[in-house]
Scaffold this motif. Sequence first.
Motif, PDB file in Angstrom:
ATOM      1  N   HIS A 114       0.851  -1.187   0.000  1.00 23.26           N
ATOM      2  CA  HIS A 114       0.000   0.000   0.000  1.00 23.26           C
ATOM      3  C   HIS A 114       0.885   1.235   0.000  1.00 23.26           C
ATOM      4  CE1 HIS A 114      -4.032  -1.682   0.456  1.00 23.26           C
ATOM      5  NE2 HIS A 114      -3.475  -2.616   1.200  1.00 23.26           N
ATOM      6  N   GLY A 115       0.560   2.185  -0.860  1.00 19.57           N
ATOM      7  CA  GLY A 115       1.334   3.414  -0.954  1.00 19.57           C
ATOM      8  C   GLY A 115       0.901   4.219  -2.157  1.00 19.57           C
ATOM      9  N   THR A 116       1.229   5.496  -2.150  1.00 18.08           N
ATOM     10  CA  THR A 116       0.819   6.389  -3.231  1.00 18.08           C
ATOM     11  C   THR A 116       2.002   6.926  -4.028  1.00 18.08           C
ATOM     12  OG1 THR A 116       0.779   8.236  -1.650  1.00 18.08           O
ATOM     13  CG2 THR A 116      -1.293   7.082  -2.053  1.00 18.08           C
ATOM     14  N   GLY A 117       3.137   6.247  -3.954  1.00 20.69           N
ATOM     15  CA  GLY A 117       4.324   6.677  -4.679  1.00 20.69           C
ATOM     16  C   GLY A 117       5.570   6.252  -3.941  1.00 20.69           C
ATOM     17  N   GLY A 118       6.723   6.542  -4.542  1.00 23.24           N
ATOM     18  CA  GLY A 118       7.982   6.123  -3.957  1.00 23.24           C
ATOM     19  C   GLY A 118       8.186   6.605  -2.540  1.00 23.24           C
ATOM     20  N   ASP A 119       7.938   7.883  -2.285  1.00 24.08           N
ATOM     21  CA  ASP A 119       8.146   8.423  -0.940  1.00 24.08           C
ATOM     22  C   ASP A 119       7.234   7.749   0.070  1.00 24.08           C
ATOM     23  OD1 ASP A 119      10.151  10.250  -1.622  1.00 24.08           O
ATOM     24  OD2 ASP A 119       8.686  11.747  -2.281  1.00 24.08           O
ATOM     25  N   SER A 120       5.990   7.512  -0.322  1.00 21.38           N
ATOM     26  CA  SER A 120       5.034   6.859   0.564  1.00 21.38           C
ATOM     27  C   SER A 120       5.461   5.422   0.868  1.00 21.38           C
ATOM     28  CB  SER A 120       3.642   6.875  -0.080  1.00 21.38           C
ATOM     29  OG  SER A 120       2.730   6.100   0.655  1.00 21.38           O
ATOM     30  N   VAL A 121       5.947   4.708  -0.147  1.00 21.96           N
ATOM     31  CA  VAL A 121       6.406   3.332   0.046  1.00 21.96           C
ATOM     32  C   VAL A 121       7.624   3.292   0.963  1.00 21.96           C
ATOM     33  CG1 VAL A 121       7.441   1.347  -1.129  1.00 21.96           C
ATOM     34  CG2 VAL A 121       5.435   2.475  -2.114  1.00 21.96           C
ATOM     35  N   ARG A 122       8.542   4.209   0.751  1.00 18.75           N
ATOM     36  CA  ARG A 122       9.731   4.276   1.625  1.00 18.75           C
ATOM     37  C   ARG A 122       9.318   4.546   3.070  1.00 18.75           C
ATOM     38  NH1 ARG A 122      13.689   8.911   0.093  1.00 18.75           N
ATOM     39  NH2 ARG A 122      11.777  10.059   0.585  1.00 18.75           N
ATOM     40  N   GLU A 123       8.393   5.477   3.271  1.00 20.35           N
ATOM     41  CA  GLU A 123       7.919   5.781   4.613  1.00 20.35           C
ATOM     42  C   GLU A 123       7.288   4.556   5.257  1.00 20.35           C
ATOM     43  OE1 GLU A 123       7.099   8.243   7.954  1.00 20.35           O
ATOM     44  OE2 GLU A 123       8.387   8.532   6.209  1.00 20.35           O
ATOM     45  N   ARG A 124       6.509   3.825   4.474  1.00 15.75           N
ATOM     46  CA  ARG A 124       5.848   2.622   4.994  1.00 15.75           C
ATOM     47  C   ARG A 124       6.861   1.579   5.422  1.00 15.75           C
ATOM     48  NH1 ARG A 124       2.470  -0.522   7.450  1.00 15.75           N
ATOM     49  NH2 ARG A 124       1.624  -2.302   6.338  1.00 15.75           N
ATOM     50  N   LEU A 125       7.868   1.339   4.593  1.00 14.41           N
ATOM     51  CA  LEU A 125       8.839   0.290   4.873  1.00 14.41           C
ATOM     52  C   LEU A 125       9.857   0.704   5.926  1.00 14.41           C
ATOM     53  CD1 LEU A 125       9.367  -0.981   1.236  1.00 14.41           C
ATOM     54  CD2 LEU A 125       8.539  -2.364   3.138  1.00 14.41           C
ATOM     55  N   VAL A 126      10.381   1.894   5.796  1.00 18.26           N
ATOM     56  CA  VAL A 126      11.462   2.329   6.685  1.00 18.26           C
ATOM     57  C   VAL A 126      10.924   2.733   8.049  1.00 18.26           C
ATOM     58  CG1 VAL A 126      13.298   4.019   7.015  1.00 18.26           C
ATOM     59  CG2 VAL A 126      12.922   3.006   4.756  1.00 18.26           C
ATOM     60  N   SER A 127       9.868   3.548   8.079  1.00 19.21           N
ATOM     61  CA  SER A 127       9.368   4.057   9.361  1.00 19.21           C
ATOM     62  C   SER A 127       8.428   3.085  10.053  1.00 19.21           C
ATOM     63  CB  SER A 127       8.650   5.397   9.143  1.00 19.21           C
ATOM     64  OG  SER A 127       9.543   6.366   8.622  1.00 19.21           O
TER      65      SER A 127
END
Length: 333
Positions: A212-225
């Motif tokens: 789930h995510g709305t773009g690269g930054d969102s995916v990174r936030e989901r995985l990293v944070s």
Amino acid sequence: DGETLRTHVRLTRRGARTLASTFRRTSGRAFSRASPTLDATATVADRRVRVAGVTEPVSDGVGFAFRGHDGESFRLPDLVANGSVPPRVAGLLSVAVERGAACLVAGPRGAGKTTTLGALLWELPRTVRTVVIEDTPELPVSALQSAGRDVQPLRTETGDGPSVDATAALRTALRLGDGALVVGEVRGEEAGVLYEAMRVGGGDSAVLGTIHGTGGDSVRERLVSDLDVPESAFGATDLVVTLDPPTADEGRGIAAVEEVHSYEDGVGFEPLFVREGPAATATGRIDRGASQLVESLSNAGESYAGVRENIQDRTAALRGPEPVTESTESDDE
């Protein structure tokens, strides 16, 4: 067409209980006061249906939501033909998956992530062994197996029925040897194991999944944070493909295709395709010779231009033949 409509179907209490019993039996999952939620796939007639259910005590009675799956397994040419994936995007994804890229398909609920991931599985080389990890079977494993592909499904833990937890399933998949690895949805602690395997280079085959995510930054936030994947490990991702959900005016489609770059201060994204209007269009990065992904896809002795030409050929093949029209010119002309 995006509208909510009432149907002629009316369920009695007995009918609802019968459905609940049917879903317990066909899915092998508990659904009762002791286990009052259900997430399963059932077969109705010849069609697979994703079922979500609630019952007492978490709700006032029994409720179901159904999402039907098409009987056929979509492939990339199908998604190109119905306008979901532009030909150039399809050509890039086909070559990237074939050559072992690590790709995440992102988007909100209902955007078509699983359908797109399922289509990408057909682009894996026929000789590559594929391990598919899912909690609820949705990917076209049976269709791939029927076509002679070596695909091994692993069912992750759901609290009932034979299964293993997602982390154990992933470790098992890695022990099964080199081959493509597919995670139906990246959403828990297994993400750390997945990215550690990608970072150390467990093999040259593709690693694919949805998130789930709305773009690269969102995916990174989901995985990293949220999922505690080290940002340096997340840098092992090659591509993030983000999907748009259907709207009243436009159907599903590719919102963006971004390649992942690792820098000294973290991970960044460079768009290769961005949706502006009805379809995603190229940003020009590939044609300018500036795509890190295209460079990484080259075989021994192959140039950047050679990879780009391969992508162009694959694009033409996925687009299909141009329609033949009769000439309007006269013989004299």
